[in-house]
Design an enzyme around this catalytic site. Structure first.
Site, PDB file in Angstrom:
ATOM      1  CE1 TYR A   1      39.115  39.875  29.532  1.00 29.53           C
ATOM      2  CE2 TYR A   1      38.839  42.091  30.418  1.00 29.53           C
ATOM      3  CZ  TYR A   1      39.027  40.737  30.611  1.00 29.53           C
ATOM      4  OH  TYR A   1      39.115  40.245  31.893  1.00 29.53           O
TER       5      TYR A   1
ATOM      6  CB  SER B   1      36.516  42.216  33.942  1.00 30.53           C
ATOM      7  OG  SER B   1      37.462  43.272  33.957  1.00 30.53           O
TER       8      SER B   1
HETATM    9  P1  NAD Z   1      44.142  32.840  33.158  1.00 30.96           P
HETATM   10  O1  NAD Z   1      44.651  33.160  31.805  1.00 30.96           O
HETATM   11  O2  NAD Z   1      45.087  32.474  34.234  1.00 30.96           O
HETATM   12  O3  NAD Z   1      43.037  31.718  33.090  1.00 30.96           O
HETATM   13  C1  NAD Z   1      42.159  31.593  32.032  1.00 30.96           C
HETATM   14  C2  NAD Z   1      41.734  30.156  31.963  1.00 30.96           C
HETATM   15  O4  NAD Z   1      40.824  29.970  30.880  1.00 30.96           O
HETATM   16  C3  NAD Z   1      42.895  29.221  31.723  1.00 30.96           C
HETATM   17  O5  NAD Z   1      42.735  28.097  32.552  1.00 30.96           O
HETATM   18  C4  NAD Z   1      42.739  28.856  30.254  1.00 30.96           C
HETATM   19  O6  NAD Z   1      43.276  27.601  29.958  1.00 30.96           O
HETATM   20  C5  NAD Z   1      41.249  28.852  30.121  1.00 30.96           C
HETATM   21  N1  NAD Z   1      40.803  28.989  28.742  1.00 30.96           N
HETATM   22  C6  NAD Z   1      41.261  29.829  27.784  1.00 30.96           C
HETATM   23  N2  NAD Z   1      40.590  29.630  26.641  1.00 30.96           N
HETATM   24  C7  NAD Z   1      39.708  28.629  26.873  1.00 30.96           C
HETATM   25  C8  NAD Z   1      38.728  27.986  26.088  1.00 30.96           C
HETATM   26  N3  NAD Z   1      38.527  28.314  24.812  1.00 30.96           N
HETATM   27  N4  NAD Z   1      37.974  27.016  26.667  1.00 30.96           N
HETATM   28  C9  NAD Z   1      38.161  26.675  27.956  1.00 30.96           C
HETATM   29  N5  NAD Z   1      39.053  27.258  28.746  1.00 30.96           N
HETATM   30  C10 NAD Z   1      39.825  28.226  28.214  1.00 30.96           C
HETATM   31  O7  NAD Z   1      43.299  34.119  33.564  1.00 30.96           O
HETATM   32  P2  NAD Z   1      42.570  34.537  34.922  1.00 30.96           P
HETATM   33  O8  NAD Z   1      43.142  35.837  35.306  1.00 30.96           O
HETATM   34  O9  NAD Z   1      42.520  33.434  35.902  1.00 30.96           O
HETATM   35  O10 NAD Z   1      41.124  34.825  34.340  1.00 30.96           O
HETATM   36  C11 NAD Z   1      39.966  34.116  34.704  1.00 30.96           C
HETATM   37  C12 NAD Z   1      38.759  35.010  34.480  1.00 30.96           C
HETATM   38  O11 NAD Z   1      38.861  36.169  35.312  1.00 30.96           O
HETATM   39  C13 NAD Z   1      38.608  35.530  33.052  1.00 30.96           C
HETATM   40  O12 NAD Z   1      37.241  35.543  32.692  1.00 30.96           O
HETATM   41  C14 NAD Z   1      39.137  36.939  33.146  1.00 30.96           C
HETATM   42  O13 NAD Z   1      38.572  37.786  32.163  1.00 30.96           O
HETATM   43  C15 NAD Z   1      38.663  37.316  34.538  1.00 30.96           C
HETATM   44  N6  NAD Z   1      39.379  38.451  35.104  1.00 30.96           N
HETATM   45  C16 NAD Z   1      40.698  38.364  35.475  1.00 30.96           C
HETATM   46  C17 NAD Z   1      41.328  39.476  36.000  1.00 30.96           C
HETATM   47  C18 NAD Z   1      42.754  39.456  36.440  1.00 30.96           C
HETATM   48  O14 NAD Z   1      43.262  40.523  36.831  1.00 30.96           O
HETATM   49  N7  NAD Z   1      43.439  38.344  36.442  1.00 30.96           N
HETATM   50  C19 NAD Z   1      40.623  40.672  36.139  1.00 30.96           C
HETATM   51  C20 NAD Z   1      39.307  40.730  35.751  1.00 30.96           C
HETATM   52  C21 NAD Z   1      38.693  39.609  35.230  1.00 30.96           C
END
Ligand code: NAD
Length: 268
Positions: A166, A153
């Site tokens: 986080y 991130s």
């Molecule tokens: P999201 O919440 O849509 O997806 C997260 C996924 O992880 C979901 O499919 C959820 O079911 C799964 N998950 C949660 N706990 C779990 C566990 N214990 N075991 C297995 N799977 C699990 O979020 P996203 O935005 O798609 O995030 C994906 C990645 O991108 C994360 O690492 C997040 O930190 C990173 N990220 C997202 C953003 C953003 O703006 N969306 C920004 C920076 C980083």
């Protein structure tokens, strides 16, 4: 067929939603067989699988909680049982459990570290073990024998009050990624991180569903739009492809310029 990732097998954790879902679909479009990991929603994992199949791709869904080592090991067993090999590990899962620092419980600290950081450690280690076993002499091969993406991130660099568990997990991922990239490079395993800015997914729905919060957010993004999961997925497909074969230990910030200190821009 001449697809970028033909005959390759990829595991994507947290692929039932958001960025992980888009990556699974994009890798499948490029010819990879995908293991769609999910933790809670089987239906949503099946949605991802349907989209993979609609693109002519192959895949399976596998339930595993990435904060549990046993679950992860089962996911790797299932992958090898089904597809017989592994080429790409996308350690994507990440969660937020937010609270002010003074009120943050040790449980919410530990849950985020276990899921976001320790989960990536175990996934990367198990994937690397498989990569090395698949090739008789990795040191002597020309191209990479396996690829790992650590989903990070912009908060691996930008401090984030109210989210210190986080931010600590993502800061940890940065040095974890670089250290294993250094250690695994001689074995021709490439390890890179992707650090998204603000991507429109369920993780930050409270922000993009509120117009006032959205306006404030857009001030932090010089490119003046929120990112789409596909913005990240396209870069992910590229960085695990042989087109990026000389790239390891790098972090790709996919953030519309969020890392450019927009508050210092001359808007006058
Ligand atoms: P999201 O919440 O849509 O997806 C997260 C996924 O992880 C979901 O499919 C959820 O079911 C799964 N998950 C949660 N706990 C779990 C566990 N214990 N075991 C297995 N799977 C699990 O979020 P996203 O935005 O798609 O995030 C994906 C990645 O991108 C994360 O690492 C997040 O930190 C990173 N990220 C997202 C953003 C953003 O703006 N969306 C920004 C920076 C980083």
């Amino acid at each position: 067929e001449n697809l970028l990732l033909a005959n390759q097998v990829a595991i994507i954790t947290g692929a039932s939603s958001g960025i992980g879902k888009a990556i699974a679909i994009e890798l499948a479009k490029n010819g990879a067989s995908v293991v769609i990991n999910y933790n809670s929603s089987r239906e949503r994992a099946l949605d991802t699988l349907h989209e993979v199949k609609a693109e002519g791709g192959k895949g399976i869904i596998v339930k595993a909680d990435v904060s549990k080592e046993k679950d992860i090991l089962r996911m790797f067993d299932k992958t090898l049982e089904t597809f017989g090999r592994l080429d790409i590990m996308v350690a994507n899962t990440g969660i937020q459990v937010d609270s002010p620092f003074l009120q943050m419980s040790t449980d919410s600290w530990q849950k985020v570290i276990d899921t976001n950081l320790t989960g990536q450690f175990i996934c990367a280690r198990e994937a690397a073990k498989i990569f090395v076993k698949q090739v008789p002499d990795p040191e002597k091969t020309e191209k990479s024998i396996g690829k790992i993406i650590c989903m990070s991130s912009v908060h691996d660099m930008i401090p984030w009050a109210g989210h210190v568990n986080y931010a600590a997990s993502k800061g940890g991922i940065l040095m974890f990624m670089k250290s294993i990239a250094q250690e695994l490079a001689p074995l021709k395993i490439r390890v890179n991180a992707i650090s998204p800015g603000a991507i429109q997914t369920p993780i930050n729905k409270s922000v993009w569903s509120d117009p006032a919060k959205m306006d404030t957010l857009l001030e932090l993004i010089p490119y003046r739009r929120i990112g789409k999961p596909e913005d990240v997925a396209k870069a992910a497909a590229w960085i695990v492809s042989d087109n990026a074969d000389y790239i390891t230990g790098e972090t790709l910030y996919i953030d519309g310029g969020m890392m450019l200190y927009p508050e210092f821009a001359d808007n006058g």
